[in-house]
Design an enzyme around this catalytic site. Structure first.
Site, PDB file in Angstrom:
ATOM      1  N   GLY A  31       2.143  28.001 -13.425  1.00  0.00           N
ATOM      2  CA  GLY A  31       1.052  28.919 -13.098  1.00  0.00           C
ATOM      3  C   GLY A  31       0.613  29.684 -14.332  1.00  0.00           C
ATOM      4  O   GLY A  31       1.288  29.653 -15.373  1.00  0.00           O
ATOM      5  N   LEU A  32      -0.501  30.373 -14.193  1.00  0.00           N
ATOM      6  CA  LEU A  32      -1.053  31.157 -15.298  1.00  0.00           C
ATOM      7  C   LEU A  32      -0.090  32.257 -15.747  1.00  0.00           C
ATOM      8  O   LEU A  32       0.792  32.670 -14.977  1.00  0.00           O
ATOM      9  CB  LEU A  32      -2.352  31.828 -14.841  1.00  0.00           C
ATOM     10  N   GLY A  34       1.110  35.764 -15.986  1.00  0.00           N
ATOM     11  CA  GLY A  34       0.885  36.888 -15.075  1.00  0.00           C
ATOM     12  C   GLY A  34       0.755  36.488 -13.617  1.00  0.00           C
ATOM     13  O   GLY A  34       0.559  37.338 -12.751  1.00  0.00           O
ATOM     14  N   SER A  35       0.916  35.201 -13.336  1.00  0.00           N
ATOM     15  CA  SER A  35       0.760  34.756 -11.940  1.00  0.00           C
ATOM     16  C   SER A  35       1.974  35.149 -11.090  1.00  0.00           C
ATOM     17  O   SER A  35       1.862  35.312  -9.877  1.00  0.00           O
ATOM     18  CB  SER A  35       0.541  33.240 -11.877  1.00  0.00           C
ATOM     19  N   LYS A  37       5.427  33.816 -12.110  1.00  0.00           N
ATOM     20  CA  LYS A  37       6.510  32.842 -12.322  1.00  0.00           C
ATOM     21  C   LYS A  37       7.855  33.521 -12.587  1.00  0.00           C
ATOM     22  O   LYS A  37       8.845  33.227 -11.921  1.00  0.00           O
ATOM     23  CB  LYS A  37       6.193  31.917 -13.521  1.00  0.00           C
ATOM     24  N   SER A 105       3.179  25.383 -18.262  1.00  0.00           N
ATOM     25  CA  SER A 105       3.017  23.913 -18.151  1.00  0.00           C
ATOM     26  C   SER A 105       1.626  23.572 -17.600  1.00  0.00           C
ATOM     27  O   SER A 105       1.511  23.092 -16.475  1.00  0.00           O
ATOM     28  CB  SER A 105       4.134  23.298 -17.306  1.00  0.00           C
TER      29      SER A 105
HETATM   30  N1  LIG Z   1      -1.574  31.241 -26.362  1.00  0.00           N
HETATM   31  C1  LIG Z   1      -0.734  31.503 -25.343  1.00  0.00           C
HETATM   32  N2  LIG Z   1      -0.993  30.968 -24.115  1.00  0.00           N
HETATM   33  C2  LIG Z   1      -0.136  31.227 -23.104  1.00  0.00           C
HETATM   34  N3  LIG Z   1       1.006  31.973 -23.205  1.00  0.00           N
HETATM   35  C3  LIG Z   1       1.295  32.523 -24.412  1.00  0.00           C
HETATM   36  C4  LIG Z   1       0.437  32.311 -25.525  1.00  0.00           C
HETATM   37  N4  LIG Z   1       0.976  32.973 -26.585  1.00  0.00           N
HETATM   38  C5  LIG Z   1       2.102  33.559 -26.171  1.00  0.00           C
HETATM   39  N5  LIG Z   1       2.309  33.293 -24.856  1.00  0.00           N
HETATM   40  C6  LIG Z   1       3.540  33.702 -24.145  1.00  0.00           C
HETATM   41  O1  LIG Z   1       4.241  32.480 -23.924  1.00  0.00           O
HETATM   42  C7  LIG Z   1       4.595  32.352 -22.554  1.00  0.00           C
HETATM   43  C8  LIG Z   1       4.293  30.925 -22.032  1.00  0.00           C
HETATM   44  O2  LIG Z   1       5.177  29.999 -22.598  1.00  0.00           O
HETATM   45  P1  LIG Z   1       5.365  28.577 -21.905  1.00  0.00           P
HETATM   46  O3  LIG Z   1       6.441  27.894 -22.662  1.00  0.00           O
HETATM   47  O4  LIG Z   1       5.576  28.779 -20.452  1.00  0.00           O
HETATM   48  O5  LIG Z   1       3.950  27.881 -22.149  1.00  0.00           O
HETATM   49  S1  LIG Z   1       3.573  26.327 -22.026  1.00  0.00           S
HETATM   50  O6  LIG Z   1       4.230  25.795 -20.811  1.00  0.00           O
HETATM   51  O7  LIG Z   1       4.054  25.639 -23.225  1.00  0.00           O
HETATM   52  O8  LIG Z   1       2.109  26.293 -21.942  1.00  0.00           O
HETATM   53  C9  LIG Z   1       3.767  33.335 -21.794  1.00  0.00           C
HETATM   54  O9  LIG Z   1       4.623  33.831 -20.758  1.00  0.00           O
HETATM   55  P2  LIG Z   1       4.117  34.125 -19.272  1.00  0.00           P
HETATM   56  O10 LIG Z   1       3.165  35.287 -19.405  1.00  0.00           O
HETATM   57  O11 LIG Z   1       5.389  34.490 -18.546  1.00  0.00           O
HETATM   58  O12 LIG Z   1       3.475  32.897 -18.714  1.00  0.00           O
HETATM   59  C10 LIG Z   1       3.384  34.394 -22.823  1.00  0.00           C
HETATM   60  O13 LIG Z   1       4.326  35.450 -22.811  1.00  0.00           O
HETATM   61  N1  LIG Z   2       3.704  37.823  -4.558  1.00  0.00           N
HETATM   62  C1  LIG Z   2       4.008  38.075  -5.844  1.00  0.00           C
HETATM   63  N2  LIG Z   2       4.852  37.248  -6.487  1.00  0.00           N
HETATM   64  C2  LIG Z   2       5.170  37.475  -7.799  1.00  0.00           C
HETATM   65  N3  LIG Z   2       4.687  38.503  -8.538  1.00  0.00           N
HETATM   66  C3  LIG Z   2       3.832  39.355  -7.931  1.00  0.00           C
HETATM   67  C4  LIG Z   2       3.455  39.190  -6.568  1.00  0.00           C
HETATM   68  N4  LIG Z   2       2.597  40.174  -6.219  1.00  0.00           N
HETATM   69  C5  LIG Z   2       2.471  40.943  -7.325  1.00  0.00           C
HETATM   70  N5  LIG Z   2       3.202  40.473  -8.360  1.00  0.00           N
HETATM   71  C6  LIG Z   2       3.298  41.093  -9.697  1.00  0.00           C
HETATM   72  O1  LIG Z   2       2.647  40.221 -10.636  1.00  0.00           O
HETATM   73  C7  LIG Z   2       3.292  40.322 -11.901  1.00  0.00           C
HETATM   74  C8  LIG Z   2       3.707  38.929 -12.341  1.00  0.00           C
HETATM   75  O2  LIG Z   2       4.257  38.966 -13.640  1.00  0.00           O
HETATM   76  P1  LIG Z   2       5.254  37.860 -14.170  1.00  0.00           P
HETATM   77  O3  LIG Z   2       6.260  37.549 -13.147  1.00  0.00           O
HETATM   78  O4  LIG Z   2       5.742  38.316 -15.505  1.00  0.00           O
HETATM   79  O5  LIG Z   2       4.256  36.606 -14.340  1.00  0.00           O
HETATM   80  P2  LIG Z   2       4.419  35.310 -15.247  1.00  0.00           P
HETATM   81  O6  LIG Z   2       5.889  35.089 -15.475  1.00  0.00           O
HETATM   82  O7  LIG Z   2       3.770  34.213 -14.475  1.00  0.00           O
HETATM   83  O8  LIG Z   2       3.714  35.617 -16.538  1.00  0.00           O
HETATM   84  C9  LIG Z   2       4.464  41.257 -11.740  1.00  0.00           C
HETATM   85  O9  LIG Z   2       4.093  42.557 -12.178  1.00  0.00           O
HETATM   86  C10 LIG Z   2       4.696  41.259 -10.214  1.00  0.00           C
HETATM   87  O10 LIG Z   2       5.273  42.471  -9.731  1.00  0.00           O
END
Ligand SMILES: Nc1ncnc2c1ncn2[C@@H]1O[C@H](COP(=O)(O)OS(=O)(=O)O)[C@@H](OP(=O)(O)O)[C@H]1O
Ligand SMILES: Nc1ncnc2c1ncn2[C@@H]1O[C@H](COP(=O)(O)OP(=O)(O)O)[C@@H](O)[C@H]1O
Length: 216
Positions: A31-32, A34-35, A37, A105
């Site tokens: 997922g995106l 901030g989604s 995960k 991913s």
């Molecule tokens: N350019 C760019 N795009 C997306 N994400 C970025 C980028 N640069 C740094 N980050 C940080 O890296 C985390 C994602 O790493 P991943 O290994 O899951 O990415 S991927 O599967 O290879 O696309 C991602 O974590 P999450 O926010 O938890 O998704 C970010 O903290």
């Molecule tokens: N149903 C839900 N499941 C997971 N996170 C949620 C949900 N609703 C709200 N959130 C909030 O969304 C944010 C997700 O952040 P995070 O888990 O770090 O995302 P990712 O790892 O995909 O980047 C957290 O602040 C979390 O509290």
């Protein structure tokens, strides 16, 4: 030409399952940014651990601090990131563990590679569905703000693509559900998969355990 001579373990997968009392399984969260995960992966790992499962979480940020610290976010590096993680997950499954993978991913082809690498009979793909606008509003790490100001190149959803999974096994909608609701939904699907299917009984037979040269 590679001169490789793989060896074959005398410990059978069924024996490991017996020992571990669980089905090894990979639960892959995509997922995106901030989604949700990491939130759900941490919650799921904690729940399963408390229930006695031998479980380990592989997370994008963590893997990129160690094994994958040489990789960035180009198309090629993301491919290599997921390829390496899938190989690590495969080893952990072979060792009998339950593995949770939390990675953006973003490409269907790499997610298919993960499934193929570990085997589709021990893989569950979970799409953490959350609209980009909601992720941007959450902006948990302030990365969307930076990406929009051009400070982070190739940021998923902003300046790099995210391909929505075509046929995920599970979808959780984190913009519509509470964390608890999403976690419950996930657990309800995942936990039954991990319960060992059947108890395999075997006699303690020590013949041919790899002791060479010993008098028999
Ligand atoms: N350019 C760019 N795009 C997306 N994400 C970025 C980028 N640069 C740094 N980050 C940080 O890296 C985390 C994602 O790493 P991943 O290994 O899951 O990415 S991927 O599967 O290879 O696309 C991602 O974590 P999450 O926010 O938890 O998704 C970010 O903290
Ligand atoms: N149903 C839900 N499941 C997971 N996170 C949620 C949900 N609703 C709200 N959130 C909030 O969304 C944010 C997700 O952040 P995070 O888990 O770090 O995302 P990712 O790892 O995909 O980047 C957290 O602040 C979390 O509290």
């Amino acid at each position: 030409m590679k001169h490789l001579y793989p060896f074959y373990s005398k410990v059978r997968p069924e024996q490991r399952k017996d020992m571990m009392q669980q089905e090894p399984w990979l639960i892959w969260l995509t997922g995106l940014s901030g989604s949700g995960k990491s939130t759900l992966a941490v919650g799921l790992e904690h729940y399963l651990f408390q229930k006695g499962y031998k479980v380990y979480l592989l997370d994008g940020d963590n893997m990129r601090s160690g094994l994958n610290s040489d990789l960035g976010f180009t198309r090629q590096d993301r491919k290599e990131n997921v390829r390496r993680v899938s190989e690590v997950a495969k080893l952990m499954l072979d060792a009998g563990l339950v593995v949770i993978g939390a990675f953006i991913s973003p490409y269907e082809v790499e997610r298919a590679l993960v499934r193929e690498t570990v085997g589709s009979d021990r893989y569950t793909e979970v799409y953490i569905n959350c609209p980009l606008q909601v992720c941007e509003q959450r902006d948990v790490k302030g990365l969307y703000d930076k990406a929009q100001r051009g400070l982070i190149p190739a940021f998923t959803g902003v300046s790099a693509p995210y391909e929505v999974p075509a046929a995920p096994d599970v979808i959780v909608k984190t913009a519509e559900e509470s964390v608890e609701d999403s976690l419950r939904k996930l657990i309800e699907v995942v936990e039954p998969l991990l319960v060992k299917q059947q108890q395999v009984k075997h006699k303690p037979d020590v013949r041919g355990m790899g002791i060479t040269g010993a008098a028999s």
